[in-house]
Design an enzyme around this catalytic site. Sequence first.
Site, short mmCIF file in Angstrom:
data_model
loop_
_atom_site.label_atom_id
_atom_site.label_comp_id
_atom_site.label_asym_id
_atom_site.label_seq_id
_atom_site.Cartn_x
_atom_site.Cartn_y
_atom_site.Cartn_z
N HIS A 130 0.81 -1.21 0.00
CA HIS A 130 0.00 0.00 0.00
C HIS A 130 0.85 1.27 0.00
CE1 HIS A 130 -3.34 2.58 -0.12
NE2 HIS A 130 -2.69 3.30 0.77
N TYR B 55 1.61 5.05 -2.60
CA TYR B 55 1.85 6.46 -2.26
C TYR B 55 3.26 6.88 -2.61
CZ TYR B 55 -2.69 6.34 -0.13
OH TYR B 55 -4.03 6.21 0.06
N HIS C 73 -9.19 0.45 -11.47
CA HIS C 73 -8.81 1.42 -10.43
C HIS C 73 -7.33 1.80 -10.55
CE1 HIS C 73 -7.99 3.14 -6.46
NE2 HIS C 73 -7.19 2.14 -6.18
N PHE C 74 -6.47 0.81 -10.67
CA PHE C 74 -5.06 1.22 -10.64
C PHE C 74 -4.56 1.71 -11.99
CE2 PHE C 74 -4.27 -3.51 -10.62
CZ PHE C 74 -3.53 -3.62 -11.77
N HIS C 75 -5.33 1.47 -13.05
CA HIS C 75 -4.93 2.12 -14.31
C HIS C 75 -5.34 3.59 -14.32
CE1 HIS C 75 -3.84 -1.89 -15.73
NE2 HIS C 75 -3.06 -1.23 -16.56
N ARG D 11 -10.00 -10.51 -12.63
CA ARG D 11 -8.71 -9.98 -13.05
C ARG D 11 -7.71 -11.13 -13.14
NH1 ARG D 11 -5.81 -6.98 -7.84
NH2 ARG D 11 -4.13 -6.80 -9.36
N ARG D 12 -6.52 -10.84 -13.63
CA ARG D 12 -5.40 -11.79 -13.74
C ARG D 12 -5.82 -13.07 -14.47
NH1 ARG D 12 -5.65 -11.33 -7.99
NH2 ARG D 12 -4.22 -9.78 -7.12
FE1 HAS Z 1 -5.79 1.91 -4.52
C1 HAS Z 1 -5.99 -1.54 -4.90
C2 HAS Z 1 -7.90 1.75 -1.85
C3 HAS Z 1 -5.41 5.30 -4.00
C4 HAS Z 1 -3.06 1.92 -6.60
N1 HAS Z 1 -4.74 0.47 -5.58
C5 HAS Z 1 -5.00 -0.87 -5.61
C6 HAS Z 1 -4.05 -1.52 -6.48
C7 HAS Z 1 -3.19 -0.55 -6.92
C8 HAS Z 1 -3.64 0.70 -6.35
C9 HAS Z 1 -1.98 -0.74 -7.82
O1 HAS Z 1 -9.08 -0.42 -0.02
C10 HAS Z 1 -4.06 -3.00 -6.85
C11 HAS Z 1 -3.08 -3.84 -6.09
C12 HAS Z 1 -3.14 -5.27 -6.57
O2 HAS Z 1 -2.49 -5.58 -7.57
O3 HAS Z 1 -3.90 -6.06 -5.96
N2 HAS Z 1 -6.57 3.28 -3.20
C13 HAS Z 1 -7.43 3.01 -2.20
C14 HAS Z 1 -7.77 4.24 -1.51
C15 HAS Z 1 -7.07 5.25 -2.13
C16 HAS Z 1 -6.30 4.62 -3.17
C17 HAS Z 1 -8.70 4.39 -0.35
N3 HAS Z 1 -4.50 3.33 -5.18
C18 HAS Z 1 -4.52 4.66 -4.84
C19 HAS Z 1 -3.44 5.34 -5.52
C20 HAS Z 1 -2.77 4.38 -6.25
C21 HAS Z 1 -3.46 3.13 -6.03
C22 HAS Z 1 -3.14 6.79 -5.37
C23 HAS Z 1 -1.59 4.49 -7.12
C24 HAS Z 1 -0.92 5.57 -7.37
N4 HAS Z 1 -6.78 0.41 -3.59
C25 HAS Z 1 -7.57 0.55 -2.49
C26 HAS Z 1 -8.03 -0.77 -2.05
C27 HAS Z 1 -7.47 -1.71 -2.92
C28 HAS Z 1 -6.70 -0.95 -3.86
C29 HAS Z 1 -8.89 -1.11 -0.92
C30 HAS Z 1 -7.64 -3.24 -2.86
C31 HAS Z 1 -8.69 -3.69 -3.79
C32 HAS Z 1 -8.80 -5.20 -3.83
O4 HAS Z 1 -9.84 -5.73 -3.40
O5 HAS Z 1 -7.86 -5.87 -4.26
C33 HAS Z 1 -7.08 6.71 -1.71
O6 HAS Z 1 -5.76 7.13 -1.46
C34 HAS Z 1 -7.71 7.63 -2.72
C35 HAS Z 1 -7.84 9.06 -2.21
C36 HAS Z 1 -8.03 10.04 -3.33
C37 HAS Z 1 -8.94 10.99 -3.40
C38 HAS Z 1 -9.00 11.91 -4.60
C39 HAS Z 1 -8.53 13.34 -4.33
C40 HAS Z 1 -8.49 14.13 -5.60
C41 HAS Z 1 -7.49 14.97 -6.00
C42 HAS Z 1 -7.57 15.64 -7.37
C43 HAS Z 1 -8.08 17.05 -7.32
C44 HAS Z 1 -8.27 17.58 -8.71
C45 HAS Z 1 -8.20 18.87 -9.08
C46 HAS Z 1 -8.40 19.24 -10.50
C47 HAS Z 1 -7.93 19.96 -8.14
C48 HAS Z 1 -9.93 11.21 -2.30
C49 HAS Z 1 -6.31 15.27 -5.15
C50 HAS Z 1 -9.87 19.42 -10.77
C51 HAS Z 1 -10.14 20.67 -11.52
C52 HAS Z 1 -11.34 20.92 -12.06
C53 HAS Z 1 -11.52 22.14 -12.83
C54 HAS Z 1 -12.51 19.99 -11.91
CU CU Z 2 -3.92 0.04 -0.76
#
Ligand code: HAS
Ligand code: CU
Length: 549
Positions: A225, A229, A376-378, A441-442
């Site tokens: 995890h 980050y 999700h991760f793509h 998947r996989r």
């Molecule tokens: Fe995830 C699985 C939960 C973030 C990558 N994640 C994965 C896997 C990868 C991955 C590679 O709880 C698969 C691993 C595998 O092979 O099995 N993930 C989360 C949560 C977050 C999260 C809670 N993941 C990421 C990030 C990754 C990433 C970042 C890579 C860089 N993830 C999971 C969970 C799994 C998981 C489970 C397991 C699933 C399973 O069952 O296998 C949080 O950190 C996300 C928080 C993000 C936000 C968004 C904030 C938005 C921002 C943009 C603002 C935009 C602006 C522009 C200002 C709340 C900062 C807009 C402008 C306008 C004009 C509209």
């Molecule tokens: Cu995670």
Amino acid sequence: MGMDTAKGFDRRDTSLVLAHILFAFGALLIGGIAGLLQGLVRGGMIKLPYEIGYYQLLTAHGVLMALIFTTYFIIGFMYSGVAKSLGGYLLPISRKLGWLGFGLMSTGTIVATILILLNKATVLYTFYAPLKASPWFYVALVFVVVGSWMSGFGIFINYRYWKKVNQGKTTPIFTFMAVATMMMWIIATLGVAIEVLFQLIPWSFGWVETVNVVLSRTLFWYFGHPLVYFWLLPAYMCWYVIIPKVIGGKMFSDALARLSFIMFLLFSIPVGLHHQLMEPGITNVWKYVQVVLTFMVIIPSLMTAFSLFATFEQHGRSVGAKGLFGWLKKLPWNDVRFFAPFMGMLIFIPAGAGGIVNASHELNAVVHNTLWVTGHFHLTVATSVALTFFGVTYWLIPAMTGRVLTPKMHRLGIIQTLIWVVGMFFMSGSMHTVGLLGSPRRTAFTTYQDHPDAVLWMPYHVAMAIGGMILFIGVILMIVNIVMLLNAPKGYTEYPLAEVSEKAEQTPAIFERWGVWVGIVVVLILVAYAMPVTEMITNPGVGSKGFVT
Ligand code: HAS
Ligand code: CU
């Protein structure tokens, strides 16, 4: 001494940075070829020649893209920004550690890639036991991890030296963020190091017969995890520190940005069990504790979103924007240094929302092990992070080589970004949807004996392959752009580091009391992991023999 005034950098530093960046894109190209082929196989559109296996390609794709491209890019980017923000050049010892790290990581990468191509390490990028690789594959991984530590130590030493000569001053924010990210990385990689050294290596050499699978997966996700980050935080460094400068504005708040990095340091690690919510052998209480902590680690991302909106709006209004959304028009839409990372931000909104779905235990039961997670991760790593890194590349390479980014390059970069977004829309959109319909998947191509569910999935698998083809064009165009950047006209390109808005609050000194933060991290890790890991060790169940595909 080797200081090249046209660049404002020491030539020995720029070659270290460039070596990392170019190696990263080499990995992206090979990983991209594997990705294209596996997409076509899964869509039922081609069969692989020469007995190449689907899972072999999937391993090459995951390792080269998710692990190698990212790590090299991140280290190159961090070294450049540390050099820039700490006075223009690196300490000789830091530079040496950087090269030592590069050498170790490259040795590991080459050995690992050869083993994957020989079909001796078809274990996917998570190398889950009981899938078993050649022991040398695990040894190669140790080289990669230890190499990255060397680069981390290089950054720490440079930082310590700067602190000594600049007593009482606040560390430049880029370096502060690099230090926080590397601290998180080193604490996190201890988990995978223990897994590889004490479980996988003895088992794959045959010194022990079986492996404790649950324990190995838990040690993996203790690292896995925070790994995500480790990819994200350098993108946030660009969003917080580079983007305000690129748009001609200022950082909204220095303190808020640093606080978000401290929160990442604290909450990134004790959350790995959210990848194991569906696994037996782990008491629910500990899953619950780690899900709560997962929701804590969402907060600094929400803070980041807030800061970015504030930066954009503050800048827009300072140049005369009117109305609620008038500031949008003031953003430099034809500047690729802004446009590519911005598309990354935009996509991070649905990507992050998907993460919150994953982390919710009941919903995880719906999506776990389906293509939803691949979708999700793509979006997260392969779009938000990758597009940000591409956006950085457009000015980083010229800044390192003393060349300039031409209007034509801006256009090509924007086209590349749009291709990426369109390809990902098809690929990741279909993955999310078909994942909800249950497609696993996989998995290589199969019709599941024409089961009605699987018949429903097929069009989505084809759409995924079409998205994959578009993305492959995106990879090729990115490589072309890099070759063009390397041959761009000579001149000066600035390294865009933003200043902080006058309206911002002072930065509290406690933010640099690393001892305090690391102390809290250790406590949180013990709270989240001590009991479940003890249970796994004292009650190991039946170990598993290895399986080779
Ligand atoms: Fe995830 C699985 C939960 C973030 C990558 N994640 C994965 C896997 C990868 C991955 C590679 O709880 C698969 C691993 C595998 O092979 O099995 N993930 C989360 C949560 C977050 C999260 C809670 N993941 C990421 C990030 C990754 C990433 C970042 C890579 C860089 N993830 C999971 C969970 C799994 C998981 C489970 C397991 C699933 C399973 O069952 O296998 C949080 O950190 C996300 C928080 C993000 C936000 C968004 C904030 C938005 C921002 C943009 C603002 C935009 C602006 C522009 C200002 C709340 C900062 C807009 C402008 C306008 C004009 C509209
Ligand atoms: Cu995670």
